[in-house]
Write an enzyme that holds these catalytic residues in place. Sequence first.
Site, PDB file in Angstrom:
ATOM      1  N   GLU A   1      18.459  15.359   0.006  1.00  0.00           N
ATOM      2  CA  GLU A   1      17.307  15.867   0.765  1.00  0.00           C
ATOM      3  C   GLU A   1      17.504  15.618   2.267  1.00  0.00           C
ATOM      4  OE1 GLU A   1      13.665  14.433  -1.222  1.00  0.00           O
ATOM      5  OE2 GLU A   1      13.588  16.432  -2.118  1.00  0.00           O
TER       6      GLU A   1
ATOM      7  N   ALA B   1       0.855  -1.199   0.000  1.00  0.00           N
ATOM      8  CA  ALA B   1       0.000   0.000   0.000  1.00  0.00           C
ATOM      9  C   ALA B   1       0.878   1.232   0.000  1.00  0.00           C
ATOM     10  CB  ALA B   1      -0.932  -0.020   1.204  1.00  0.00           C
ATOM     11  N   GLY B   2       1.818   1.260  -0.946  1.00  0.00           N
ATOM     12  CA  GLY B   2       2.667   2.432  -1.100  1.00  0.00           C
ATOM     13  C   GLY B   2       2.042   3.348  -2.138  1.00  0.00           C
TER      14      GLY B   2
ATOM     15  N   ASN C   1      -0.711  -5.400   3.016  1.00  0.00           N
ATOM     16  CA  ASN C   1       0.402  -4.505   3.366  1.00  0.00           C
ATOM     17  C   ASN C   1       0.987  -4.890   4.718  1.00  0.00           C
ATOM     18  OD1 ASN C   1       1.898  -2.080   2.475  1.00  0.00           O
ATOM     19  ND2 ASN C   1       1.122  -1.189   4.377  1.00  0.00           N
TER      20      ASN C   1
HETATM   21  P1  FAD Z   1       6.435   2.325  -1.768  1.00  0.00           P
HETATM   22  O1  FAD Z   1       5.740   3.618  -1.846  1.00  0.00           O
HETATM   23  O2  FAD Z   1       7.768   2.293  -1.118  1.00  0.00           O
HETATM   24  O3  FAD Z   1       5.471   1.289  -1.007  1.00  0.00           O
HETATM   25  C1  FAD Z   1       5.745  -0.063  -0.832  1.00  0.00           C
HETATM   26  C2  FAD Z   1       4.755  -0.600   0.194  1.00  0.00           C
HETATM   27  O4  FAD Z   1       4.891  -2.030   0.250  1.00  0.00           O
HETATM   28  C3  FAD Z   1       4.990  -0.081   1.602  1.00  0.00           C
HETATM   29  O5  FAD Z   1       3.750   0.243   2.197  1.00  0.00           O
HETATM   30  C4  FAD Z   1       5.641  -1.271   2.325  1.00  0.00           C
HETATM   31  O6  FAD Z   1       5.358  -1.312   3.709  1.00  0.00           O
HETATM   32  C5  FAD Z   1       4.960  -2.436   1.614  1.00  0.00           C
HETATM   33  N1  FAD Z   1       5.732  -3.692   1.635  1.00  0.00           N
HETATM   34  C6  FAD Z   1       7.032  -3.866   1.306  1.00  0.00           C
HETATM   35  N2  FAD Z   1       7.372  -5.170   1.394  1.00  0.00           N
HETATM   36  C7  FAD Z   1       6.262  -5.817   1.802  1.00  0.00           C
HETATM   37  C8  FAD Z   1       5.970  -7.193   2.037  1.00  0.00           C
HETATM   38  N3  FAD Z   1       6.892  -8.154   1.879  1.00  0.00           N
HETATM   39  N4  FAD Z   1       4.713  -7.513   2.418  1.00  0.00           N
HETATM   40  C9  FAD Z   1       3.757  -6.566   2.570  1.00  0.00           C
HETATM   41  N5  FAD Z   1       3.978  -5.268   2.337  1.00  0.00           N
HETATM   42  C10 FAD Z   1       5.210  -4.890   1.960  1.00  0.00           C
HETATM   43  N6  FAD Z   1       9.928   9.976  -5.776  1.00  0.00           N
HETATM   44  C11 FAD Z   1       9.355  11.046  -6.398  1.00  0.00           C
HETATM   45  O7  FAD Z   1       8.733  10.881  -7.453  1.00  0.00           O
HETATM   46  N7  FAD Z   1       9.434  12.308  -5.864  1.00  0.00           N
HETATM   47  C12 FAD Z   1      10.045  12.564  -4.689  1.00  0.00           C
HETATM   48  O8  FAD Z   1      10.098  13.716  -4.231  1.00  0.00           O
HETATM   49  C13 FAD Z   1      10.645  11.460  -4.010  1.00  0.00           C
HETATM   50  N8  FAD Z   1      11.238  11.668  -2.814  1.00  0.00           N
HETATM   51  C14 FAD Z   1      11.769  10.589  -2.144  1.00  0.00           C
HETATM   52  C15 FAD Z   1      12.350  10.830  -0.888  1.00  0.00           C
HETATM   53  C16 FAD Z   1      12.897   9.766  -0.187  1.00  0.00           C
HETATM   54  C17 FAD Z   1      13.507  10.036   1.166  1.00  0.00           C
HETATM   55  C18 FAD Z   1      12.858   8.444  -0.731  1.00  0.00           C
HETATM   56  C19 FAD Z   1      13.441   7.292   0.065  1.00  0.00           C
HETATM   57  C20 FAD Z   1      12.288   8.212  -1.960  1.00  0.00           C
HETATM   58  C21 FAD Z   1      11.735   9.280  -2.681  1.00  0.00           C
HETATM   59  N9  FAD Z   1      11.133   9.099  -3.938  1.00  0.00           N
HETATM   60  C22 FAD Z   1      10.565  10.163  -4.592  1.00  0.00           C
HETATM   61  C23 FAD Z   1      11.029   7.736  -4.516  1.00  0.00           C
HETATM   62  C24 FAD Z   1       9.638   7.161  -4.179  1.00  0.00           C
HETATM   63  O9  FAD Z   1       9.368   7.290  -2.798  1.00  0.00           O
HETATM   64  C25 FAD Z   1       9.496   5.704  -4.588  1.00  0.00           C
HETATM   65  O10 FAD Z   1       9.901   5.549  -5.926  1.00  0.00           O
HETATM   66  C26 FAD Z   1       8.032   5.273  -4.444  1.00  0.00           C
HETATM   67  O11 FAD Z   1       7.633   5.334  -3.087  1.00  0.00           O
HETATM   68  C27 FAD Z   1       7.814   3.870  -5.000  1.00  0.00           C
HETATM   69  O12 FAD Z   1       6.457   3.546  -4.849  1.00  0.00           O
HETATM   70  P2  FAD Z   1       6.028   2.024  -4.632  1.00  0.00           P
HETATM   71  O13 FAD Z   1       4.543   2.011  -4.608  1.00  0.00           O
HETATM   72  O14 FAD Z   1       6.727   1.155  -5.604  1.00  0.00           O
HETATM   73  O15 FAD Z   1       6.614   1.646  -3.192  1.00  0.00           O
HETATM   74  P1  NAD Z   2      20.147   6.999  -6.402  1.00  0.00           P
HETATM   75  O1  NAD Z   2      20.475   5.719  -7.038  1.00  0.00           O
HETATM   76  O2  NAD Z   2      19.416   8.007  -7.178  1.00  0.00           O
HETATM   77  O3  NAD Z   2      21.484   7.699  -5.841  1.00  0.00           O
HETATM   78  C1  NAD Z   2      22.473   6.952  -5.180  1.00  0.00           C
HETATM   79  C2  NAD Z   2      23.767   7.745  -5.144  1.00  0.00           C
HETATM   80  O4  NAD Z   2      24.728   6.988  -4.415  1.00  0.00           O
HETATM   81  C3  NAD Z   2      24.362   7.988  -6.527  1.00  0.00           C
HETATM   82  O5  NAD Z   2      24.706   9.330  -6.632  1.00  0.00           O
HETATM   83  C4  NAD Z   2      25.580   7.061  -6.581  1.00  0.00           C
HETATM   84  O6  NAD Z   2      26.636   7.581  -7.362  1.00  0.00           O
HETATM   85  C5  NAD Z   2      25.960   7.013  -5.111  1.00  0.00           C
HETATM   86  N1  NAD Z   2      26.735   5.820  -4.747  1.00  0.00           N
HETATM   87  C6  NAD Z   2      26.564   4.541  -5.201  1.00  0.00           C
HETATM   88  N2  NAD Z   2      27.501   3.720  -4.648  1.00  0.00           N
HETATM   89  C7  NAD Z   2      28.230   4.488  -3.802  1.00  0.00           C
HETATM   90  C8  NAD Z   2      29.295   4.213  -2.900  1.00  0.00           C
HETATM   91  N3  NAD Z   2      29.833   2.996  -2.767  1.00  0.00           N
HETATM   92  N4  NAD Z   2      29.779   5.230  -2.155  1.00  0.00           N
HETATM   93  C9  NAD Z   2      29.261   6.480  -2.262  1.00  0.00           C
HETATM   94  N5  NAD Z   2      28.273   6.795  -3.117  1.00  0.00           N
HETATM   95  C10 NAD Z   2      27.735   5.816  -3.838  1.00  0.00           C
HETATM   96  O7  NAD Z   2      19.352   6.625  -5.037  1.00  0.00           O
HETATM   97  P2  NAD Z   2      18.400   7.523  -4.132  1.00  0.00           P
HETATM   98  O8  NAD Z   2      18.962   8.883  -3.943  1.00  0.00           O
HETATM   99  O9  NAD Z   2      18.122   6.697  -2.938  1.00  0.00           O
HETATM  100  O10 NAD Z   2      17.077   7.649  -4.994  1.00  0.00           O
HETATM  101  C11 NAD Z   2      16.303   6.487  -5.294  1.00  0.00           C
HETATM  102  C12 NAD Z   2      15.214   6.863  -6.282  1.00  0.00           C
HETATM  103  O11 NAD Z   2      14.286   7.738  -5.643  1.00  0.00           O
HETATM  104  C13 NAD Z   2      15.748   7.600  -7.493  1.00  0.00           C
HETATM  105  O12 NAD Z   2      15.073   7.190  -8.628  1.00  0.00           O
HETATM  106  C14 NAD Z   2      15.445   9.048  -7.188  1.00  0.00           C
HETATM  107  O13 NAD Z   2      15.223   9.804  -8.379  1.00  0.00           O
HETATM  108  C15 NAD Z   2      14.179   8.931  -6.365  1.00  0.00           C
HETATM  109  N6  NAD Z   2      14.089  10.096  -5.437  1.00  0.00           N
HETATM  110  C16 NAD Z   2      13.556  11.231  -5.932  1.00  0.00           C
HETATM  111  C17 NAD Z   2      13.493  12.346  -5.122  1.00  0.00           C
HETATM  112  C18 NAD Z   2      12.918  13.623  -5.670  1.00  0.00           C
HETATM  113  O14 NAD Z   2      12.441  13.627  -6.798  1.00  0.00           O
HETATM  114  N7  NAD Z   2      12.925  14.711  -4.925  1.00  0.00           N
HETATM  115  C19 NAD Z   2      13.976  12.280  -3.808  1.00  0.00           C
HETATM  116  C20 NAD Z   2      14.521  11.085  -3.343  1.00  0.00           C
HETATM  117  C21 NAD Z   2      14.582   9.989  -4.185  1.00  0.00           C
END
Ligand code: FAD
Ligand code: NAD
Length: 403
Positions: free
Chosen positions: A171, A11-12, A37
């Site tokens: 971030e 439920a993501g 979930n």
């Molecule tokens: P998720 O949203 O991660 O949801 C997965 C769900 O599955 C969760 O509820 C989890 O509890 C559940 N789950 C997992 N394993 C199991 C299991 N085995 N059994 C039951 N339930 C389970 N993307 C953007 O587009 N814009 C952003 O600004 C952005 N900011 C981000 C900031 C951070 C700090 C991070 C970590 C990521 C960010 N991302 C952003 C990336 C984005 O969050 C993910 O790509 C997105 O959440 C993926 O959606 P999803 O539905 O695949 O999984």
């Molecule tokens: P990422 O894969 O985008 O970035 C990982 C970073 O770690 C890269 O810059 C890589 O060069 C570095 N790295 C890899 N191996 C390393 C090592 N051994 N030592 C040091 N650095 C190393 O992963 P993320 O930042 O977790 O993002 C995951 C996904 O979530 C991406 O698709 C990203 O676009 C998305 N996301 C988006 C937002 C947003 O849009 N605001 C915010 C967070 C995440």
Amino acid sequence: MKRPNIVILGAGFGGLITAVNLQKTLAAGDANITLINKHDYHYQTTWLHEPAAGTMNPDQARIYINDIVNPSRVKLVKGIVDRVDTAAKQVTLEDGSVVEYDYVVIGLGGVPETFGIPGLKEHAMTISSLNSVRKIKEHIEYSFAQYKTNGSSDNSFVTIVVGGAGFTGIEFLGEIVNRIPELCKQYDVPREAVRIVNIEAAPTVLPGFDPELTTYAQKWLERNGVEMKLGNGIKGVEPGVVTFGPLQGDTTETIRANTIIWTGGVSGSPIIEKSGFEAVRNRVMVEADNRAPGHDNVFIIGDCSAVMDPASNRPYPPTAQIATQQAHNVAKNIAALINGKSTSKFTYESKGTVASLGHNDGIGIVMGKKIFGRNASFMKKVIDNKHFIELKKYGLVLKKGKF
Ligand code: FAD
Ligand code: NAD
């Protein structure tokens, strides 16, 4: 005729929006909808860097699922998925229970990818769930408290190393530099004792993103006291010690740090491999309608899936934006199949990328236009609140939204 069972895993961003849309599109008698979930709540993965740094209460990023879906239409099963058996059309949970499906949507999200780096899994923390970020926040606070009780001579208690300068790393760094003055005041730690170090393997932060914006982000972080070790990869972690150096070559240095946070990338859920799907880093290259190749009744979305970007000929990065758009397409496609119609093709439309640098600054590209500073910060908050609109819960904007 038997009502088809639609089972949504996770439920993501992807799973919850699939459920909400199916509930709206299908009539009550058309299908049974089950959402499985790990927790009875959804967390805003995109906000997790904030509760991790302690700049947001974790409850703000948590929404109870039954406050979003209609429980009489969508049955929530709180359980951990163990595997999907596509031949038997069954999902097995860790407690051994089995759920039968006619259509399954896999939206189990991602897990931190540690690339086999020694000690990383054991000794670094990750920004990957509500539980993981609560631990980071508590750990940082306890480390600051220990600095004083250990005679104020060991700076490693107030040294924070972040591995990776992708969007998650940047971030989080933005949030933690905002929080440091408060932590220093609360725990009587002099600001000059605190070290925040970012180790990034690539020569720049946010590799591959617009150079003007990455320069802006890097300068912002340096101005706010982050030591940038660009062109250096983490090579190993032991309790309280990070070893790093250029990934090509044998040169290494070490830093002693009580807080080590890994943001070096994600792969899809390990349930993908366990269920026998062909995938790269647990991301399945889905068909044009988001189905798994060779499986008419299995849809895969979000971080467990890969969708090819025709412009770069590489998969789009895994984001909430793509997961959400896939969810709309999958709900439509399942409704079409149930009604004897054919599925429609998924086309990803990027609305841009915006990243926060603390609460009042940021960078981004929206509709082809670069934005910086307060404009980017404002836009990020608008995007963050938009998820509640997608969930059709407008009241949440006031209750949990960002302003
Ligand atoms: P998720 O949203 O991660 O949801 C997965 C769900 O599955 C969760 O509820 C989890 O509890 C559940 N789950 C997992 N394993 C199991 C299991 N085995 N059994 C039951 N339930 C389970 N993307 C953007 O587009 N814009 C952003 O600004 C952005 N900011 C981000 C900031 C951070 C700090 C991070 C970590 C990521 C960010 N991302 C952003 C990336 C984005 O969050 C993910 O790509 C997105 O959440 C993926 O959606 P999803 O539905 O695949 O999984
Ligand atoms: P990422 O894969 O985008 O970035 C990982 C970073 O770690 C890269 O810059 C890589 O060069 C570095 N790295 C890899 N191996 C390393 C090592 N051994 N030592 C040091 N650095 C190393 O992963 P993320 O930042 O977790 O993002 C995951 C996904 O979530 C991406 O698709 C990203 O676009 C998305 N996301 C988006 C937002 C947003 O849009 N605001 C915010 C967070 C995440």
